[in-house]
Design a protein around this motif. Structure first.
Motif, PDB file in Angstrom:
ATOM      1  N   VAL A 170       2.951  -1.820 -10.729  1.00  0.00           N
ATOM      2  CA  VAL A 170       3.343  -0.728  -9.960  1.00  0.00           C
ATOM      3  C   VAL A 170       4.911  -0.082 -10.605  1.00  0.00           C
ATOM      4  O   VAL A 170       5.637  -1.021 -10.676  1.00  0.00           O
ATOM      5  CB  VAL A 170       3.608  -0.687  -8.405  1.00  0.00           C
ATOM      6  CG1 VAL A 170       3.745   0.349  -7.886  1.00  0.00           C
ATOM      7  CG2 VAL A 170       2.144  -1.362  -7.680  1.00  0.00           C
ATOM      8  N   ASP A 171       4.813   1.125 -10.952  1.00  0.00           N
ATOM      9  CA  ASP A 171       6.119   1.566 -11.610  1.00  0.00           C
ATOM     10  C   ASP A 171       7.350   1.883 -10.213  1.00  0.00           C
ATOM     11  O   ASP A 171       7.370   2.802 -10.182  1.00  0.00           O
ATOM     12  CB  ASP A 171       5.746   3.165 -11.960  1.00  0.00           C
ATOM     13  CG  ASP A 171       6.908   3.655 -12.775  1.00  0.00           C
ATOM     14  OD1 ASP A 171       8.100   3.024 -12.877  1.00  0.00           O
ATOM     15  OD2 ASP A 171       6.930   5.008 -13.200  1.00  0.00           O
ATOM     16  N   THR A 214       0.854  -1.284   0.124  1.00  0.00           N
ATOM     17  CA  THR A 214      -0.082  -0.096   0.107  1.00  0.00           C
ATOM     18  C   THR A 214       1.011   1.143  -0.159  1.00  0.00           C
ATOM     19  O   THR A 214       0.680   2.321  -0.668  1.00  0.00           O
ATOM     20  CB  THR A 214      -1.033   0.068   1.343  1.00  0.00           C
ATOM     21  OG1 THR A 214      -1.816  -1.054   1.026  1.00  0.00           O
ATOM     22  CG2 THR A 214      -1.779   1.246   1.309  1.00  0.00           C
ATOM     23  N   LEU A 215       1.937   1.209   0.928  1.00  0.00           N
ATOM     24  CA  LEU A 215       2.551   2.548   0.995  1.00  0.00           C
ATOM     25  C   LEU A 215       3.575   2.996  -0.545  1.00  0.00           C
ATOM     26  O   LEU A 215       3.573   3.974  -1.041  1.00  0.00           O
ATOM     27  CB  LEU A 215       3.934   2.048   1.947  1.00  0.00           C
ATOM     28  CG  LEU A 215       4.970   3.408   1.900  1.00  0.00           C
ATOM     29  CD1 LEU A 215       4.265   4.779   2.616  1.00  0.00           C
ATOM     30  CD2 LEU A 215       6.115   2.973   2.678  1.00  0.00           C
ATOM     31  N   VAL A 216       4.013   2.103  -1.133  1.00  0.00           N
ATOM     32  CA  VAL A 216       4.752   2.008  -2.224  1.00  0.00           C
ATOM     33  C   VAL A 216       3.586   2.632  -3.327  1.00  0.00           C
ATOM     34  O   VAL A 216       4.285   3.568  -4.223  1.00  0.00           O
ATOM     35  CB  VAL A 216       5.233   0.632  -2.856  1.00  0.00           C
ATOM     36  CG1 VAL A 216       5.885   0.788  -4.241  1.00  0.00           C
ATOM     37  CG2 VAL A 216       6.563   0.487  -1.761  1.00  0.00           C
ATOM     38  N   VAL A 273      10.507   5.459  -6.692  1.00  0.00           N
ATOM     39  CA  VAL A 273      10.677   4.533  -5.725  1.00  0.00           C
ATOM     40  C   VAL A 273      11.578   3.257  -5.957  1.00  0.00           C
ATOM     41  O   VAL A 273      11.360   2.547  -6.992  1.00  0.00           O
ATOM     42  CB  VAL A 273       9.265   4.195  -5.133  1.00  0.00           C
ATOM     43  CG1 VAL A 273       9.464   2.807  -3.887  1.00  0.00           C
ATOM     44  CG2 VAL A 273       8.377   5.277  -4.511  1.00  0.00           C
ATOM     45  N   ARG A 274      12.444   3.099  -5.136  1.00  0.00           N
ATOM     46  CA  ARG A 274      13.136   1.637  -5.450  1.00  0.00           C
ATOM     47  C   ARG A 274      12.823   0.603  -4.027  1.00  0.00           C
ATOM     48  O   ARG A 274      12.886   1.530  -2.815  1.00  0.00           O
ATOM     49  CB  ARG A 274      14.342   1.996  -5.449  1.00  0.00           C
ATOM     50  CG  ARG A 274      15.578   0.870  -6.030  1.00  0.00           C
ATOM     51  CD  ARG A 274      16.682   1.275  -6.399  1.00  0.00           C
ATOM     52  NE  ARG A 274      16.964   2.203  -7.268  1.00  0.00           N
ATOM     53  CZ  ARG A 274      18.101   3.320  -7.309  1.00  0.00           C
ATOM     54  NH1 ARG A 274      18.903   3.242  -6.389  1.00  0.00           N
ATOM     55  NH2 ARG A 274      18.157   4.186  -8.463  1.00  0.00           N
ATOM     56  N   ALA A 320       6.957 -10.427  -5.083  1.00  0.00           N
ATOM     57  CA  ALA A 320       7.222  -9.417  -5.914  1.00  0.00           C
ATOM     58  C   ALA A 320       5.455  -9.157  -6.597  1.00  0.00           C
ATOM     59  O   ALA A 320       5.314  -7.963  -7.032  1.00  0.00           O
ATOM     60  CB  ALA A 320       8.013  -9.855  -7.122  1.00  0.00           C
ATOM     61  N   ALA A 321       4.865 -10.186  -6.364  1.00  0.00           N
ATOM     62  CA  ALA A 321       3.479  -9.942  -6.859  1.00  0.00           C
ATOM     63  C   ALA A 321       2.620  -8.853  -6.240  1.00  0.00           C
ATOM     64  O   ALA A 321       1.750  -8.304  -6.740  1.00  0.00           O
ATOM     65  CB  ALA A 321       2.613 -11.061  -6.927  1.00  0.00           C
TER      66      ALA A 321
END
Ligand code: NAD
Length: 313
Positions: free
Chosen positions: A48-49, A19-21, A31-32, A42-43
């Motif tokens: 998400v970019d 949620t945060l990312v 974001v990295r 990873a799913a």
């Protein structure tokens, strides 16, 4: 308000990270994520970019490389289970204490301006008369709580010694989408309801927690990133509402439309605190934080998410 454009989120492929990312990317941040995918996936970040780097926070070299070109860290990566920490205190120490030290030390080396780290209310303070707040004396009763307190200690020391602007956010019990891989009581209840098994309550049902929606926690983390608060600050981000495990079971049964689903009571487990909820007054004063998702809305919404994403087969 000002925060650097590039942010490293450790543990960003986990439950809170999912949620945060999304929230940070939607706000325009680059974001990295550094995550060893031990409990994350990873799913969780599909579509998400974001740049996902598979690596461990205890690896100083991996941290140095991943931090390149970034100006802030939100540190979520952790061995997050109280029960897991009772069974294997050494791994918990290694990931949470050494790992947090490595993240802070990498921030110092890289000249990173801001570090926001995930901490915990109940487990860190232990058995105290609620509501707990920043003046409550920490007396952890589990290795997990002790590890989070040690992490806060290092964050404070790195703020005072090296000028890293650290903020520790002590979460209540977080729930919401992407929590299916966690062993939190809410998703265990939902899984039991789905499979037809009784809900298991350890103790007599009067143990209580502060259940806070992951949207509210992500908001608190972003506010801590963006606001200019002094390094070494510690804040509780919670709902401010005490919910007993019996009430939680009732809310879950109502959300699922099975108010009479059976409940089984078993003996209380070691390392778990009795009553807990927290006051978020200071976070409100300092960051303007206030919870926006009451449990009566958040729990049915999470049940719906489980039906759509987890129980669909
Ligand atoms: N969920 C809650 O109710 C709650 C409450 C209080 C505090 N917290 C804290 O919030 C943070 C996030 O918790 P969460 O609920 O999303 O848990 P989670 O287990 O879903 O997320 C943790 C992430 O960190 C990663 N990770 C673990 N060890 C790592 C390591 N050595 N190197 C790199 N990555 C590693 C995992 O793969 C996972 O993606 C944690 O620090 C946790 O202690 C959570």
């Amino acid at each position: 308000m000002s925060a650097p454009d590039g942010i490293l989120v450790t543990g960003g492929a986990g439950f809170v990270g999912a949620t945060l990312v999304r929230r940070l990317v939607a706000s325009g941040y680059r974001v990295r994520v550094l995550d060893n995918l031990s409990t994350g996936d990873a799913a969780h970040l599909a579509g998400v970019d974001v740049e996902l780097v598979k690596g461990d926070i205890r690896d100083a070299e991996a941290l140095d490389e991943t931090l390149e070109g970034l100006g802030a860290i939100i540190h979520l990566a952790a061995a997050g289970s109280v029960i897991g920490s009772v069974q294997d205190p050494e791994t918990n120490f290694d990931v949470n204490v050494l790992g947090t030290f490595r993240v802070l030390d990498a921030a110092r080396r890289a000249g990173v301006e801001r570090v926001v780290q995930a901490s915990t209310g109940g487990a860190l303070i232990g058995d105290a008369t609620p509501p707990v707040d920043e003046r409550s004396l920490p007396k952890p009763i589990s290795p997990y709580g002790a590890s989070k307190l040690a992490g806060e200690g290092y964050a404070h020391a790195f703020a005072k010694t090296y000028g890293v602007r650290t903020v520790a956010i002590r979460f209540g019990n977080v729930y919401g989408p992407w929590c299916a891989r966690k062993r939190g009581v809410l998703n265990v209840f939902f899984e039991s309801i789905h499979s037809g098994a009784p809900l298991i309550i350890y103790g007599d049902g009067t143990a209580s927690r502060d259940y806070v929606h992951v949207d509210d926690i992500s908001n608190a983390l972003q506010l801590a990133l963006e606001n200019d608060v002094p390094g070494g600050t510690v804040l509780h981000a919670a709902s401010g509402v005490e919910t007993t495990v019996q009430e939680l079971a009732d809310l879950c049964r109502q959300a699922a439309g099975v108010p009479d689903h059976p409940i089984e009571y078993r003996p209380k487990r070691a390392g778990e605190v009795g009553r807990n909820f927290a006051s978020y007054d200071l976070a409100n004063q300092v960051l303007g934080y206030a919870p926006s998702v009451p449990r009566e809305v958040g729990i049915p919404r999470t049940w719906k998410w489980f039906q759509e994403e987890v129980f669909r087969d």
